[in-house]
Design an enzyme around this catalytic site. Structure first.
Site, mmCIF file in Angstrom:
data_model
loop_
_atom_site.group_PDB
_atom_site.id
_atom_site.type_symbol
_atom_site.label_atom_id
_atom_site.label_comp_id
_atom_site.label_asym_id
_atom_site.label_seq_id
_atom_site.Cartn_x
_atom_site.Cartn_y
_atom_site.Cartn_z
ATOM 1 N N GLU A 22 0.836 -1.201 0.000
ATOM 2 C CA GLU A 22 0.000 0.000 0.000
ATOM 3 C C GLU A 22 0.868 1.248 0.000
ATOM 4 O OE1 GLU A 22 -2.243 -0.995 3.449
ATOM 5 O OE2 GLU A 22 -3.096 -2.724 2.423
ATOM 6 N N SER B 44 -5.678 -4.588 0.828
ATOM 7 C CA SER B 44 -6.113 -5.986 0.744
ATOM 8 C C SER B 44 -4.912 -6.865 0.994
ATOM 9 C CB SER B 44 -6.730 -6.269 -0.627
ATOM 10 O OG SER B 44 -5.906 -5.798 -1.683
ATOM 11 N N GLU B 45 -4.522 -6.940 2.253
ATOM 12 C CA GLU B 45 -3.305 -7.684 2.602
ATOM 13 C C GLU B 45 -3.409 -9.155 2.250
ATOM 14 O OE1 GLU B 45 -4.620 -5.309 4.427
ATOM 15 O OE2 GLU B 45 -2.999 -3.913 4.861
ATOM 16 N N PHE C 271 2.034 -2.077 8.894
ATOM 17 C CA PHE C 271 2.175 -2.310 10.341
ATOM 18 C C PHE C 271 1.926 -3.801 10.555
ATOM 19 C CE2 PHE C 271 1.329 2.144 10.097
ATOM 20 C CZ PHE C 271 1.757 2.758 11.270
ATOM 21 N N HIS D 288 -1.353 -0.354 16.572
ATOM 22 C CA HIS D 288 -0.314 -0.033 15.586
ATOM 23 C C HIS D 288 1.069 0.016 16.222
ATOM 24 C CE1 HIS D 288 -3.593 1.223 12.919
ATOM 25 N NE2 HIS D 288 -2.742 1.476 11.963
HETATM 26 C C1 LIG Z 1 -5.765 -3.800 7.390
HETATM 27 C C2 LIG Z 1 -5.158 -2.445 7.275
HETATM 28 N N1 LIG Z 1 -4.368 -2.166 6.221
HETATM 29 C C3 LIG Z 1 -3.803 -0.962 6.083
HETATM 30 C C4 LIG Z 1 -3.996 0.020 7.021
HETATM 31 C C5 LIG Z 1 -3.303 1.369 6.882
HETATM 32 N N2 LIG Z 1 -4.249 2.418 6.533
HETATM 33 C C6 LIG Z 1 -4.742 3.249 7.456
HETATM 34 S S1 LIG Z 1 -5.824 4.338 6.827
HETATM 35 C C7 LIG Z 1 -5.637 3.699 5.274
HETATM 36 C C8 LIG Z 1 -6.431 4.273 4.131
HETATM 37 C C9 LIG Z 1 -7.885 4.010 4.278
HETATM 38 O O1 LIG Z 1 -8.590 4.611 3.267
HETATM 39 P P1 LIG Z 1 -10.155 4.740 3.330
HETATM 40 O O2 LIG Z 1 -10.770 3.439 3.673
HETATM 41 O O3 LIG Z 1 -10.613 5.369 2.072
HETATM 42 O O4 LIG Z 1 -10.448 5.686 4.576
HETATM 43 P P2 LIG Z 1 -10.038 7.205 4.776
HETATM 44 O O5 LIG Z 1 -8.713 7.201 5.466
HETATM 45 O O6 LIG Z 1 -10.032 7.872 3.459
HETATM 46 O O7 LIG Z 1 -11.089 7.757 5.694
HETATM 47 C C10 LIG Z 1 -4.723 2.664 5.276
HETATM 48 C C11 LIG Z 1 -4.315 1.915 4.097
HETATM 49 C C12 LIG Z 1 -4.807 -0.308 8.127
HETATM 50 N N3 LIG Z 1 -5.029 0.553 9.111
HETATM 51 N N4 LIG Z 1 -5.383 -1.535 8.221
#
Ligand SMILES: Cc1ncc(C[n+]2csc(CCOP(=O)(O)OP(=O)(O)O)c2C)c(N)n1
Ligand SMILES: Cc1ncc(C[n+]2csc(CCOP(=O)(O)OP(=O)(O)O)c2C)c(N)n1
Ligand SMILES: [Mg+2]
Ligand SMILES: [Mg+2]
Lengths: 330, 339, 330, 339
Positions: B29, B59-60, B83, B129
């Site tokens: 990501e 999508s891990e 993380f 985290h």
């Molecule tokens: C399983 C997982 N993968 C990756 C992350 C890291 N991460 C935190 S916020 C984020 C983006 C999320 O995007 P979205 O669902 O559009 O929500 P927004 O932040 O735009 O509100 C990511 C990839 C996480 N917290 N959990």
């Protein structure tokens, strides 16, 4: 049939519809025999057979190249045979013999054949779906025109790995074909009890890819659908979801008598039995001569019996097998 | 020998391998266009292009599964888990698929994939985290696991991990990304998996540590006049170098493990159990595990610093061990928590 | 506004569109202030603010009951304020103070308020989606007509938990509303780079449930959509997927300057700023008198500043907090 | 006191709790109409109806997440993970959400959910359906974990688990489902979490075991004339009863752990490390872990039996320990595998 090599077995399906018919008969006979083995209690563990779904496996094997990659599930004997694996190597694995495709150390749920493009089959639902996308990534990065085929069940379309795998493949336009074998059941649950839509092909909408319903009981239809989807994949147009409507004749696994099935359901599906229907078609087209089908049946039965004897007489996996291949040498 | 930050060292290792081996690909990501949330893949997209360096959807499970398939069919994927906690949505692909892939193929397929994951506390990311979770991975024969303790080890272990024909998880303590150090690049900079690094010589006690705790252990070792400590960076947690550790401890007679993980069943537990039994009757003191308490990682700078072993605490624990020959109580017993 | 209790704050939104306007202004001011705090470096850790998305949070809070359950993400300050949480309890958590809603032990990503129906917010993408379905299960089993609302981002619609959660809710017709805040970005990636379809509402097809696109910049539209979906839920018709098209004004988190945004994109969205647009509408309808809006702005700013002072003067979480609430007593 | 199979005892425990507490609900794959793949919920659908007993789609992450939400809002869900491996697609909800739920709610919400999972080898299911994976769960403060060793303990632990206000994972060794034994139902049949069961008295050695290995340990203990073994069924692995184990071992002076798990970092590792350090200088012999080798679980009756500790092997290991005062080599060293 005789003792053809596995690659000969594989290639036989490409052009020859009669060979496809024979292979379907072989799969049916093999699965029946395996079920018998377990019923007799001579084999340890469990098994998942695929009677009724032969046209799906054969449809894939007839058009995929050996350099394409296939991921498949624990219900994999039919796919293995279709791809060209010998009855011995599968039976050997099922019975825990050294001659099994994994040396007899893994059992019925796990089959593999690298030369035929079959990755180790997956006993975890959905796991093979993104793995197929990964093999397609290799083709894309290396610039070959190989493709991957991920085979899974209707029940698997409810798990997260399905969603993530299809989404990834779609956004990257990977050369992969997703084949959902909708055999109407996930274990003991009819699909309508666990899945809120009728046609799983509709799930392709979520990924902006074609979702196509296919008559999984007709090997001509499965061949055509897989062939078109592979063409799409190879030409860079991305993945396709094929929903093959089919039916699982046996119970889910060894011990299951499938008593949960609604009355008449099996009979209705059996009227469209892929083997019977295809035989009739080949006969009417003159490709199978009078009596030839019976002869095929006999030959196949003999071939399976011979394999059974060979495997039974062969040595079981030894304790040393437990310690092999844990780590690949650096 | 350039000085660089640990995140730069990771990117350098990836770049150096990618330059030599066209089958190495990197995804995760925001690792491509943004150069990684921690800038551990900065510049790779520009140099190697979008075919080999890719941003994935969130999508891990999907992209680790993809790594398995890619590895089995001829690539050497390096996938980033931003993380370590996010492995909780994808563990199956690592532990149940990748780890058994070679075994399940009768030795015919290999699965040369690398999973990079940032780990640990110290940056105020809160309890979902900040963990390390080595325990998720340490009971899965077929898998290797290494942990970086600074720029050079991040560089050297990553290069070995990519070359290894087996699935390797490389843990990178997030709190170290910004730390600078000299890095030898190229073949001489490579650190083989499965070997320890003896970072400091000493006679009274062997400290075995890894990752972010190396600097804590070193600081404690350097500051004490009461005892002289040998410090070992374990580097590879699975499979760990039993012989090297046992012979080191045999010489000093004392083993202290310094670990960033809750007390119960951290990675050091195995070291403790193994060495304690192997050297029964030969040790001058019980094996001591200096760890975090069995609590979720707290937020807040003060609390987080308190949560993790620090120099003073490690020193004090070893002082007590030396003085009493018994395992001292950890600090949190006074706070109403059990060991 | 003054010092109303959190429940008064919550209920204020139900009938009163001016109150909704005020709350949106409060959220904006709060988030701006929080961003400032982090920019000054006085706070440890990270934060994710929700400027631009105020109409979504307010739309939900205006129609959900306090006995309904809401699951939300790490980008939760706006939702917390909308639901009625006080600025102090959120700011206290962000700044690690005892008066924070979790005693200051968890930080900006984690907010909670049981009386207002807010479960601990989720820092793992997708995790709250099936959890919302679980709260809906409780309502269904207990036969109440409460419902649940699961809020998540566009990026989250690509993860397995989304698929599994919606599928489960659909097959059991659970009283839950899934609100996808499509703010166009997941971290630093524009949605089109990770998601192969334009409208995420289309993913409802996979579950046989309504998928509805909503103007997430218009609090009247969000109220209407959530209200209708909740009615559906409460009357036993099952879940709905609402895609709220909105925009994240700030970067993803503390350090992100959002330089990856195409030129002009922010400006285009800002023309439809939910606060400005709604103010104009309320003014034209005569609900906000001349100058009243400016007065609201001033009062809100003062209220936030007062909260800031209170929190700054309050004690930080002590070491003992680390050992509390690990296990609930048997 | 009726005799029943362990799978029936599980169903009995579920039924007895459901009768008393209308908030208890049961769901999982094929647990309702089919009564469970291992018949551990047989009859529940008929008695309690489809609102409380449900078949789920194949979506472990989804339905464990659902359990978290249901538990937080007033139900007591019991979710079945058919084989522990499947937790690999859902671990997040247990370890990162449920375990921290109470903590993250400042003590206001509780998360009284139970995850039942069948574990272990012995039935020929191969390497992806035969593991135990306690290690996935033993480093997550906030979570409890118990393991059944027969019908009574399956019954008694399950009832406690359901009543517990915390998330509890209950492991059920699959190979024991068909085994019969007497079961006391009702309140007297309940076994509190966090307590050991001293199953056998003995003086020379304390065997700590759990789950399917209890019968193996008992058989070994009964068969030996060379030494007299106390046998402890640990029952709850997290949090384990340290005081009881330490005081038992203090008395006999020797600790042997018998465990169905690969050697490295099984649950017994923590027991070994903790007790070994606590009782340093007081033990007559090193702590011995009798485990499986560090390999994927093999298929095939002979190999599977060989893989797991059995009576003869346990006896032999303890004989050697008694005779030499050293940790004996495990059997697989001769087979070319490292310990
Ligand atoms: C399983 C997982 N993968 C990756 C992350 C890291 N991460 C935190 S916020 C984020 C983006 C999320 O995007 P979205 O669902 O559009 O929500 P927004 O932040 O735009 O509100 C990511 C990839 C996480 N917290 N959990
Ligand atoms: C993650 C996971 N959950 C559950 C199972 C248990 N399981 C094995 S087969 C099966 C049914 C699968 O149904 P379907 O996908 O339709 O495939 P079919 O068996 O019909 O070929 C289930 C639930 C599993 N192997 N993995
Ligand atoms: Mg099926
Ligand atoms: Mg977003």
């Amino acid at each position: 049939m005789g003792d053809r090599t596995k690659m000969e077995r594989r290639l036989a399906l490409a052009a020859d519809r009669v060979a496809r018919y024979e292979r379907m008969v072989e799969i049916r006979a093999f699965e029946d025999r395996v079920q018998g083995l377990f019923a007799e209690g001579v084999v340890h563990g469990t098994t998942h057979t695929a009677q009724g779904q032969e046209a799906v496996a054969v449809g894939i094997a007839a058009v995929a190249r050996p350099t394409d990659t296939v991921t498949c599930t624990y219900r994999g004997h039919g796919m293995g045979l279709a791809l060209g694996m010998t009855p011995e190597s599968i039976l050997g694995e099922i019975m825990g013999r050294e001659m099994g495709c994994i040396g007899g150390i893994a059992g019925s749920m796990h089959l593999v054949d690298k030369e035929l493009g079959l990755l180790p089959t997956f006993a975890i639902i959905g796991a093979g779906i993104p793995v197929a996308a990964g093999a397609a990534l290799t083709a894309q990065v290396k610039g070959t025109d190989d493709a991957a085929i991920g085979v899974f069940g209707d029940g698997a379309s409810n798990i997260g790995a399905f969603h993530e795998g299809l989404n990834l493949a779609a956004i990257w336009k990977l050369p992969v074909v997703f084949v959902c074998e909708n055999n109407q059941y996930g274990e003991y649950s009819r699909i309508n009890l666990t899945t809120p839509i009728e046609d799983l092909a509709d799930r392709a909408v979520s990924y902006g890819i074609p979702g196509i319903m296919v008559d999984g009981q007709d090997p001509d239809a499965t061949v055509k659908a897989v062939s078109e989807a592979l063409d799409r994949a190879r030409s860079g147009e991305g993945p396709t979801l094929l929903e093959m409507k089919t039916y699982r004749y046996a119970g889910h696994s060894r011990a299951d008598k499938a008593e949960y099935r609604p009355e008449g359901e099996f009979e209705r599906w059996f009227q469209r039995d892929p083997i019977n229907t295809f035989r009739a078609r080949l006969e009417s087209e003159g490709l199978l001569a009078e009596g030839q089908a019976d002869e095929v049946d006999r030959q196949v039965a003999a071939r399976i019996e011979a394999a059974m004897e060979t495997v039974k007489a062969s040595p079981p996996a030894g304790v040393d097998a437990m310690f092999r291949n844990i780590y690949a040498p650096v | 020998m350039a000085r660089m930050r640990m995140n730069q060292a990771v990117a350098a290792a990836l770049g150096d391998e990618m330059r030599q081996d066209p089958t190495v690909v990197v995804f995760g990501e925001d690792v491509a266009a943004a150069g990684g949330p921690f800038k551990t893949s900065d510049g790779l997209l520009e140099e190697f292009g979008p075919l080999r360096v890719r941003d994935t959807p969130i999508s891990e499970m999907g992209f680790l599964g993809m790594a398995v398939g890619a590895a089995a069919s001829g690539l050497r994927p390096v996938a980033e888990i931003m993380f370590i906690e996010f492995l909780g949505v994808a563990l199956d692909q690592v532990v149940t698929e990748a780890a058994k892939f070679h075994f399940l193929s009768n030795g015919v397929f290999t699965c040369p994939m690398v999973v990079r994951a940032s780990v640990g506390a110290g940056l105020g990311f809160g309890c979902q985290h900040s963990q390390t979770f080595e325990n998720w991975l340490n009971n899965a024969p077929g898998l290797k696991m290494a942990v970086a303790s600074g720029p050079q080890s991040a560089y050297g272990l990553m290069r070995s991990a990519i070359r290894d024909p087996n699935p390797v998880v490389v843990l990178e303590p997030r709190a170290l990304y910004g730390g600078r150090g000299p890095v030898t690049r190229g073949e001489e900079g490579i650190i083989p998996l499965g070997e320890i690094a003896r970072v400091r010589e000493g006679d009274d006690v062997t400290i075995v540590t890894a990752g972010a705790m190396l600097r804590v252990a070193m600081a404690a070792a350097k500051s004490s006049d009461n005892w002289s400590a040998e410090v070992i960076d374990l580097q590879t947690l699975i499979p760990w170098d039993r012989d090297a550790v046992v012979s080191a401890v045999r010489r000093t007679g004392r083993l202290v493990i310094v670990e960033e993980s809750p007390y119960t069943s951290g990675w050091g537990t195995e070291i403790s159990a193994y060495v304690g039994s192997r050297l029964f009757g030969e040790l001058k003191a019980p094996v001591l595990r200096v760890t975090c308490p069995d609590v979720p990682v707290p937020f807040g700078r003060e609390l987080e610093l308190r949560y993790m072993p620090n120099k003073e605490y490690v020193t004090d624990q070893i002082d007590q061990l030396m003085a009493t020959g018994r395992v001292p109580e950890p600090w949190w017993v006074g706070e109403g928590s059990r060991v």
